[in-house]
Write a protein that holds these residues in place. Structure first.
Motif, PDB file in Angstrom:
ATOM      1  N   LYS A 195       1.720   1.819   5.726  1.00 50.89           N
ATOM      2  CA  LYS A 195       0.361   2.279   5.452  1.00 50.89           C
ATOM      3  C   LYS A 195       0.294   3.253   4.281  1.00 50.89           C
ATOM      4  CE  LYS A 195      -1.519   1.602  10.043  1.00 50.89           C
ATOM      5  NZ  LYS A 195      -2.200   2.234  11.183  1.00 50.89           N
ATOM      6  N   ARG A 196       1.443   3.509   3.656  1.00 50.59           N
ATOM      7  CA  ARG A 196       1.461   4.383   2.475  1.00 50.59           C
ATOM      8  C   ARG A 196       1.540   3.579   1.175  1.00 50.59           C
ATOM      9  NH1 ARG A 196       5.823   8.955   3.598  1.00 50.59           N
ATOM     10  NH2 ARG A 196       5.749   8.778   1.353  1.00 50.59           N
ATOM     11  N   SER A 197       1.592   2.270   1.281  1.00 53.65           N
ATOM     12  CA  SER A 197       1.768   1.429   0.093  1.00 53.65           C
ATOM     13  C   SER A 197       0.466   1.302  -0.702  1.00 53.65           C
ATOM     14  CB  SER A 197       2.254   0.036   0.489  1.00 53.65           C
ATOM     15  OG  SER A 197       1.215  -0.701   1.112  1.00 53.65           O
ATOM     16  N   THR A 198       0.638   0.977  -1.963  1.00 48.03           N
ATOM     17  CA  THR A 198      -0.518   0.720  -2.828  1.00 48.03           C
ATOM     18  C   THR A 198      -1.316  -0.455  -2.292  1.00 48.03           C
ATOM     19  OG1 THR A 198       0.737   1.522  -4.721  1.00 48.03           O
ATOM     20  CG2 THR A 198      -1.196   0.176  -5.202  1.00 48.03           C
ATOM     21  N   THR A 199      -0.619  -1.461  -1.799  1.00 50.90           N
ATOM     22  CA  THR A 199      -1.291  -2.643  -1.253  1.00 50.90           C
ATOM     23  C   THR A 199      -2.195  -2.247  -0.085  1.00 50.90           C
ATOM     24  OG1 THR A 199       0.612  -3.985  -1.881  1.00 50.90           O
ATOM     25  CG2 THR A 199      -0.917  -4.950  -0.310  1.00 50.90           C
ATOM     26  N   TRP A 200      -1.706  -1.382   0.794  1.00 47.95           N
ATOM     27  CA  TRP A 200      -2.512  -0.926   1.932  1.00 47.95           C
ATOM     28  C   TRP A 200      -3.764  -0.204   1.444  1.00 47.95           C
ATOM     29  CZ3 TRP A 200      -3.201  -1.593   6.957  1.00 47.95           C
ATOM     30  CH2 TRP A 200      -3.936  -0.643   7.664  1.00 47.95           C
ATOM     31  N   ARG A 201      -3.602   0.671   0.482  1.00 46.71           N
ATOM     32  CA  ARG A 201      -4.746   1.444  -0.020  1.00 46.71           C
ATOM     33  C   ARG A 201      -5.808   0.550  -0.660  1.00 46.71           C
ATOM     34  NH1 ARG A 201      -0.458   5.086  -1.538  1.00 46.71           N
ATOM     35  NH2 ARG A 201      -0.556   4.316  -3.669  1.00 46.71           N
ATOM     36  N   GLN A 202      -5.389  -0.619  -1.154  1.00 51.61           N
ATOM     37  CA  GLN A 202      -6.324  -1.529  -1.808  1.00 51.61           C
ATOM     38  C   GLN A 202      -7.045  -2.467  -0.835  1.00 51.61           C
ATOM     39  OE1 GLN A 202      -3.781  -3.408  -4.701  1.00 51.61           O
ATOM     40  NE2 GLN A 202      -3.936  -1.705  -6.133  1.00 51.61           N
TER      41      GLN A 202
ATOM     42  N   GLU B 122     -11.660  -1.578   3.892  1.00 54.41           N
ATOM     43  CA  GLU B 122     -11.689  -0.634   5.019  1.00 54.41           C
ATOM     44  C   GLU B 122     -11.989  -1.342   6.344  1.00 54.41           C
ATOM     45  OE1 GLU B 122     -10.702   2.523   5.112  1.00 54.41           O
ATOM     46  OE2 GLU B 122     -10.179   2.311   3.009  1.00 54.41           O
TER      47      GLU B 122
ATOM     48  N   LYS C  50      -8.727  -2.726   7.627  1.00 54.18           N
ATOM     49  CA  LYS C  50      -7.894  -1.643   8.165  1.00 54.18           C
ATOM     50  C   LYS C  50      -8.401  -1.170   9.525  1.00 54.18           C
ATOM     51  CE  LYS C  50      -7.066   0.314   3.629  1.00 54.18           C
ATOM     52  NZ  LYS C  50      -7.124   1.557   2.859  1.00 54.18           N
TER      53      LYS C  50
END
Length: 114
Positions: free
Chosen positions: A57-64, A67, A70
Motif C-alpha cells: 500500500k506504499r507503492s506508486t501503483t497503489w497511490r494511483q 479511491e 481502495k
C-alpha cells in the motif's frame, strides 16, 4: 532452489540480490514486471503469505488507484489487483521453498546456508 521475486529497478531488490551473492547462495531471479505474474504463481505466494501482507500500500501503483477501489478492498479484490498490477506486490520476496520472506533489510538473509 531459492527464487528472488522483485523488480530489477528496485533498490531493495538489488540489495537482496547482493546479499545472496555475498553468501554464495544459488538462486534465480524472477522479475515481476519483465517475467510476469501468473495466477498460479500468485496463488503459490498467497499460500505462504497473507494477501494483505503481500499487498504494497506504499507503492506508486497503489497511490494511483481509484479511491473507490481502495475502499472496497477485500482478499479477492486484492488478489485481482495484484494480477493486474504486479508492482502492487511487496518486494523483494524470497521463496525458500517452505516459506516466503517479504521485504529485505541488511542481515535478513544471514541465517540462510547454501
Amino acid at each position: 532452489m531459492i527464487t528472488l521475486y522483485g523488480i530489477k529497478t528496485c533498490d531493495t531488490c538489488r540489495k537482496a540480490r547482493k546479499a545472496l551473492q555475498a553468501q554464495g547462495l544459488p538462486f534465480k531471479v524472477h522479475d515481476l514486471r519483465d517475467d510476469g505474474l501468473s495466477a498460479a504463481l500468485l496463488d503459490h505466494l498467497l499460500e505462504r503469505v497473507p494477501v494483505m501482507t503481500l499487498l504494497n500500500k506504499r507503492s506508486t501503483t497503489w497511490r494511483q488507484l481509484n479511491e473507490t477501489v481502495k475502499a472496497g478492498l477485500d482478499a479477492h479484490t486484492a488478489r485481482t489487483l495484484m494480477l493486474e498490477h504486479p508492482t502492487l506486490i511487496k518486494r523483494p520476496l524470497l521463496d525458500i521453498g517452505e516459506r516466503v520472506r517479504v521485504g529485505y533489510r541488511d542481515g535478513d538473509y544471514d541465517d540462510l546456508t547454501g
